[in-house]
Design a protein around this motif. Structure first.
Motif, PDB file in Angstrom:
ATOM      1  N   THR A  26       0.870  -1.180   0.000  1.00 35.10           N
ATOM      2  CA  THR A  26       0.000   0.000   0.000  1.00 35.10           C
ATOM      3  C   THR A  26       0.913   1.238   0.000  1.00 35.10           C
ATOM      4  O   THR A  26       2.117   1.122   0.294  1.00 35.10           O
ATOM      5  CB  THR A  26      -0.888   0.018   1.256  1.00 35.10           C
ATOM      6  N   THR A  49      -6.436   4.776   9.592  1.00 34.30           N
ATOM      7  CA  THR A  49      -6.558   3.337   9.830  1.00 34.30           C
ATOM      8  C   THR A  49      -7.010   2.702   8.521  1.00 34.30           C
ATOM      9  O   THR A  49      -7.646   3.336   7.699  1.00 34.30           O
ATOM     10  CB  THR A  49      -7.616   3.034  10.911  1.00 34.30           C
ATOM     11  N   GLY A  50      -6.633   1.439   8.349  1.00 39.66           N
ATOM     12  CA  GLY A  50      -7.053   0.730   7.141  1.00 39.66           C
ATOM     13  C   GLY A  50      -6.143   0.966   5.949  1.00 39.66           C
ATOM     14  O   GLY A  50      -6.428   0.527   4.845  1.00 39.66           O
ATOM     15  N   THR A  51      -5.015   1.664   6.170  1.00 41.84           N
ATOM     16  CA  THR A  51      -4.122   1.938   5.047  1.00 41.84           C
ATOM     17  C   THR A  51      -2.961   0.938   4.990  1.00 41.84           C
ATOM     18  O   THR A  51      -2.109   1.028   4.115  1.00 41.84           O
ATOM     19  CB  THR A  51      -3.513   3.355   5.170  1.00 41.84           C
ATOM     20  N   GLY A  52      -2.949   0.019   5.932  1.00 45.23           N
ATOM     21  CA  GLY A  52      -1.880  -0.987   5.952  1.00 45.23           C
ATOM     22  C   GLY A  52      -0.685  -0.565   6.789  1.00 45.23           C
ATOM     23  O   GLY A  52       0.442  -1.004   6.571  1.00 45.23           O
ATOM     24  N   ASP A 309     -13.399  -4.460   7.677  1.00 44.72           N
ATOM     25  CA  ASP A 309     -13.084  -3.817   6.402  1.00 44.72           C
ATOM     26  C   ASP A 309     -14.283  -3.390   5.567  1.00 44.72           C
ATOM     27  O   ASP A 309     -14.173  -2.494   4.759  1.00 44.72           O
ATOM     28  CB  ASP A 309     -12.195  -4.754   5.565  1.00 44.72           C
TER      29      ASP A 309
END
Ligand code: AMP
Length: 572
Positions: A26, A49-52, A309
């Motif tokens: 990412t 958050t959720g960007t790896g 997710d």
């Protein structure tokens, strides 16, 4: 396209990534991993958050630690138990092909002795919540004097939660020579202070814009009156049949109340807040992950670290006290490459907060209308048609078909479709056919029309006023506590010198009259009457002030204040 192979990662890590099915890094991984592998440096990384980001710090950390040494070399601080466990699990996955590495999670709500034992066996990496780690340090159960890398994950969240002191104290137990890697979704002053105090010339890595929300999320706002918040929520949910959502409330009490109402109304909902035991929270989160719960009603604190997710919508049932928190809320959707929608239900008086939100997220919040019954029926029907189209046909059904065919034989395909769809349609149609429009962000005149249609308010006169040291806020608080009413159930509280007015809903009239039928306040008899005139409109206060200029001081309900010429003291 960049691959993990080109970032400088060691073979066992590449093997693990391959096994996990990660193909390309990412953006935050692409920028962070080579830098951290090449240099011993401090970094500040602004990533949602959720960007790896767990892999972005986890992979270099795993590559840098020496597994032949048992002492703690890597420390990760995270705001919540949930996040702490997620990070630990993810690091363990990345370390699947590394021999001799021990990763231990320490967090509150579990046995401190057991955690101390695991650390004693040798933990090269500790993932911790600040409170529990501080406790372990105080009891001499953990030694951080040889830590090489310290990660502050979701630093803004940790500081929001009041961990500033614990973090400062923990960091002062680690060597000055270590590297600090700070990850944060936003960059408020408090994070900048920590960075300045504990970091040496940190490299800054920004994914997207500073303090900006994720690009995958669109933002919508719906303006309703306070008492219509719940019906508005239901309509939004009904208008999006496939919704999988986190609904945010401000307090634990409201969270529970909204979840209870939704459950009562037949939705797959659950509450998540701090008054639940850890075990209850785990059960709720498991059900949400498995999509057995479709609507998770949560407080901000409890929802921190939710790592699911495919949340389609975040619904802000109430706005957070700290507007910055909105970024965290909306970041619960639009994760892992998906798109998401963040909906805000507000009242007219809160509408100015939308500007502040737009400034923070650097994106437009689109004003939308709460869908009406027809629109809801349409989307439900369309959803049903799609569901029927996509339904898997089971072989087992064959044996029952002859009997079913017999019953339905005389219907044409069109008739059959109409009837099939009507089963679901009627339910929504009957429910919504006579319900009112909930939108209040229409023009003033339209708003006034809809207001006068309602006729469900009652205006009271009460014989206490500014002379008795009341202003509208004090009077509203007094009435709320005496009458035990919600703040949204009392409005248009207007205080004159000698008396006041307030409005409530007709359903409360009896209660109000009965409580004040014999009420003494400091030895004085309280008098209450229903005011004959129509309740005042929301915008009247401005008009009244203009009208009253240079005229006898009549209040807007025709009562004359005894103190001649005196204007209304306080109004709302
Ligand atoms: P994080 O921001 O670290 O919480 O990661 C969000 C989710 O994305 C987690 O479920 C990760 O396992 C997943 N993930 C992280 N990096 C990648 C990648 N390069 N390819 C696919 N999935 C990833």
């Amino acid at each position: 396209m960049i691959s993990f192979n080109s970032l400088g990662l060691a073979k066992p890590l590449l093997q693990a990534l391959d096994q996990m099915g990660f193909e390309t890094p990412t953006p935050v991984q692409e920028k962070t991993i080579p830098l951290l592998l090449e240099k011993n440096t401090d970094i500040v990384s602004l990533a949602q958050t959720g960007t790896g980001k767990t892999a972005a710090f986890g992979l270099p950390m795993l590559q840098k630690i020496d597994c032949d040494q048992n002492h703690t070399q890597g420390l990760v601080l995270s705001p919540t138990r949930e996040l702490c466990l997620q990070i630990t699990e993810e690091l363990k996955n990345y370390a699947a092909f590394i021999n001799g590495v021990n990763i231990v999670a320490v967090y509150g709500g579990a046995s401190i002795q057991d955690q101390a034992k695991s650390i004693k066996k040798g933990a090269q990496i500790i993932v911790a919540t600040p409170g529990r780690l501080q406790d372990l340090i105080n009891r001499n159960m953990v030694h951080l004097s040889k830590v090489d890398i310290c990660v502050l994950d979701e630093a803004d969240e940790m500081l929001n939660m009041g961990f500033q002191e614990a973090i400062t104290s923990i960091l002062s137990n680690t060597p000055k020579t270590k590297n600090t890697w700070l990850f944060s979704a936003t960059m408020p002053q408090s994070v900048a202070v920590i960075a300045k105090k504990f970091m040496v010339k940190p490299e800054e890595i920004t994914i997207g814009e500073r303090n900006a929300g994720t690009k995958n999320v669109s933002h919508e706002c719906y303006t309703v009156s306070g008492r219509d918040r719940y019906p508005a929520l239901k309509r939004l949910v009904d208008a999006h049949p496939g919704i999988f959502s986190v609904i945010f409330c401000r307090t634990k009490r409201d969270t529970q109340k909204v979840a209870d109402k939704l459950i009562e109304d037949g939705y797959d909902a659950a509450a998540l807040h701090g008054d639940l035991s850890q075990n209850q929270r785990d059960i709720v989160m498991k059900s949400f992950r498995l999509k057995r719960v479709q609507l998770l009603v949560a407080t901000d604190v409890a929802a921190r670290g939710i790592d699911v997710d495919n949340v389609t919508h975040v619904i802000n049932y109430q706005l957070p006290d700290e507007i910055e928190t909105y970024t965290h809320r909306s970041g619960r959707t639009g994760r892992a490459g998906n798109t998401g929608i963040s909906m805000i239900i507000i009242t007219q008086s809160e509408s100015r907060k939308i500007k502040s939100i737009e400034k923070i997220i650097k994106a437009k919040v689109v004003a939308k209308k709460i869908p009406d019954g027809k629109e809801i029926c349409e989307s439900q029907l369309y959803h049903l048609a799609q569901k029927i189209h996509q339904t898997e046909i089971y072989d087992e059904i064959e044996e029952y078909l002859p009997q079913v065919n017999e019953v339905l034989n005389d219907l044409t395909k069109e008739e059959l479709i109409k009837r099939l769809v009507s089963v679901e349609f009627i339910r929504f149609h009957n429910y919504y056919k006579n319900l009112k429009d909930l939108n209040t962000n229409i023009s003033t005149s339209a708003r006034e029309d809809s207001y006068s249609d309602k006729g469900d308010d009652v205006r009271f006169f009460i014989n206490i006023g500014a002379r008795d040291n009341y202003d509208w806020m004090v009077l509203k608080d007094f009435l709320r506590s005496v009458l035990n009413l919600d703040k949204d159930d009392l409005f248009h509280v207007d205080v004159m010198d000698n008396f006041s007015f307030f409005t409530t809903f007709k359903i409360h009239q009896q209660k109000v009259e009965s409580i004040f039928s014999n009420f003494d306040l400091d030895g004085r008899k309280i008098k209450l009457e229903v005011s004959e005139k129509k309740p005042r409109r929301k915008n009247d206060s401005f008009r009244d002030k203009k009208k009253s200029k240079g005229r006898p001081n009549r209040d807007f309900e025709g009562r004359r204040d005894k103190k001649k010429g005196k204007k209304r003291k306080f109004t709302r």
